[in-house]
Design an enzyme around this catalytic site. Sequence first.
Site, PDB file in Angstrom:
ATOM      1  N   TYR A 255      34.303  22.057  67.704  1.00 33.24           N
ATOM      2  CA  TYR A 255      33.339  21.096  67.180  1.00 33.24           C
ATOM      3  C   TYR A 255      32.603  20.342  68.284  1.00 33.24           C
ATOM      4  CZ  TYR A 255      35.103  21.587  62.389  1.00 33.24           C
ATOM      5  OH  TYR A 255      35.437  22.062  61.151  1.00 33.24           O
TER       6      TYR A 255
ATOM      7  N   LYS B 275      65.278   5.587  58.732  1.00 29.35           N
ATOM      8  CA  LYS B 275      64.024   5.257  58.054  1.00 29.35           C
ATOM      9  C   LYS B 275      62.947   6.265  58.426  1.00 29.35           C
ATOM     10  CE  LYS B 275      62.709   1.967  61.694  1.00 29.35           C
ATOM     11  NZ  LYS B 275      62.257   0.593  61.988  1.00 29.35           N
TER      12      LYS B 275
END
Length: 750
Positions: free
Chosen positions: A642, A416
């Site tokens: 940042y 999955k």
Amino acid sequence: MRVTATVTALQQLAASVRSGFDIPVIGITGSNGKTIVKEWLYQLLKDRFSIVRSPGSYNSQIGVPLSVWKMNDQHTLGIFEAGISEPGEMESLERIIRPTVGIFTNIGEAHNQGFLNSRQKINEKLQLFRHAEVLIYCKDYYELNEAIQLFSQTVRKSSDKPLQLISWSQKTEAALQILSIRKEQGRTEIEGLFQDRKVSVQIPFVDAASVENAINCWCYMLYAAIPDEEIADGMALLKPIAMRLEIRQGDNNTIVINDAYNSDLTSLQIALDTLQQQNMTAQTVILSDMLQTGRAEVALYSELSEILQKRGIRRFIGIGNALTHYSHLFDANKDLQKYFFRDTADFLRHFKDFVFENEAVLLKGSRSFAFEKISLLLEQRIHQTVMTVNLSAMVQNLQVFRRRLKPGTRTMVMVKASSYGSGGHEVARVLEQSGVDYLTVAYADEGVALRKAGIELPIMVMSPSIDAFDRMILWRLEPELFNMRSLTHFVAVAENIGVKDYPVHIKLDTGMHRLGFMESDLDELTAYLDKCSCLRIASVFSHLAAADDQAHRAFTQQQAGLFQRMCGKLSDALGYRPLMHLCNTAGIVQYPEYHFDMVRLGLGLYGIDSSGSLNNQLRQISALKTVIAQIKEVDAGETIGYSRKGKVDRHKRIATICIGYADGYPRALSRGNAYVMISNKPAPLIGIIAMDMCMVDITDIDQVQEGDEVIIFGDALPIQQLADWAGTIPYEIMTGISQRVKRVYINETQ
């Protein structure tokens, strides 16, 4: 003649072949570098000797006899590598190779499964040199040096000829004492002291592994008394070795199988197997001249034409003077589209005349043809960040768990979420070839994609939407049914379509309290099932909530007891007994008494064992790598990134690398305790991770250049470590790697 043990018979025949030749033979073993050392020795010695050597990485119980079988009267030197996975195997290989000179490349964590500890692994590998005259090795591996000294003093003490040890070291006295290693502009200059004289070489590589492999080759050249000038010339021209077959996504829905390493019929057959496993309707083979095979070219290329015809290959591009000269040998195959070019440059000039789409393309060529130039044109250019997935390591992990199962216990494997981020059909195809019994996905669309890719194994869908039940039946997908709503909806669809005895899987809730029928639901469930002829219960299962935590052992045992009781009630009502499965990866390891009919293998397949019991046996199959985009000198007092979060307290060298949170690199790692690996050394993150980039401190790492490789996770930096830094679990890291990150699938020949 019919034999009962085919491998043993093959080995005995190969040993008989070897006994007919009295030539120098180099035997190579170790944890890593065997194939590179072998191929570099070939490059260095091919002008002096007629060499027979292992093709590719043929170093196994079958690969070694097949390699030695190639010996003939024209050969004056043999170079063979030997690898083992458990005790006792090297004795068989030693009888086949019978090396006169041995090289022990190194010792590391690779292939530890099957051995009690590294010392046992060393001693087993040393059996290759029971009758050798010379052994070359690096003295800086303390445990290896200690074992070799003991081996030479005990095992070899009674021999007519004592074992001559030729060691090398960067730290202490040795036969070749390394005085300095200097790296500059993609090259490494190595100076040493050998027999009281200074010697030096230069190699066109800077990574530590290449330096180590080159020094092992250098030791042999010095032992063989090759003139220093000839050694230096050869080492300076060493070419990179493409160690493994790689499967990459190409443009226009193509799959590119890059095996541009060497070219001979044996390795071609292996590569063609991989080509035809891709389940693409169209297939193209691009092949170079086959050099130094020792065979007459007419016979060689006639056999090649027959192989292509038997394999049903529809398009063939031959590159090289020999293939062009013998192009008429392919005329008998009327269905083959064939094109021939004198060299790679000639083909590249005509590349635009070819259309490559919706097909699998095999590139197989000798190194001198530089097929990497063709690969660059075919491959999909997505991103400089790449995740490699080692399919061979995955199969080894599967075997680790299979060895813990009782005979007859089936294996269901979780694929999955695109096989936990590793790739859906690529992983599923290898599992199908490896003989697993079931695959499991989360949603119907994942199962449909596997069916479209040609996967035929039974597939269970764990979280099926009721709107997808008709599609699931169409694509032969088997739903997990976990409540009356899902059951009644599926029955309505199945009856409307008109199917009978359709396989479904009943989920029981034994304490996880996520999905599943409770014990109080069983009467209603069995009464309903008694009226359904459209269904067949293929399995009944539940999920352990805390199998990886021994503090909850009593709860796990309580779950197992409830599961058995509920399964008994269901089987009595049904009149037959469906398969029972309860154990996940941790349960397989911790609770062998609860393996029942089948087990469900998840994260362990990908190299991670949350129980901590098998980590020394499993191999992490994925590695995430990127490159340095830019390097800057930043003064004290400046800030990085940042919000000016990265404070620079002294003059630093800062590298910007091509990965960010949009690639699945968690922004939470910006907290200051994480690092990446550059030149085998940690480079701490500095500042905030951005969407596409982040910065690392390389001040204390020498010889770093723009474009250098950066390891985000891999053997040198386990994914568990990243998960710990980010405050999460390995599942989240693995499944979070963005689809814009290119996947490269590696298939080793061990």
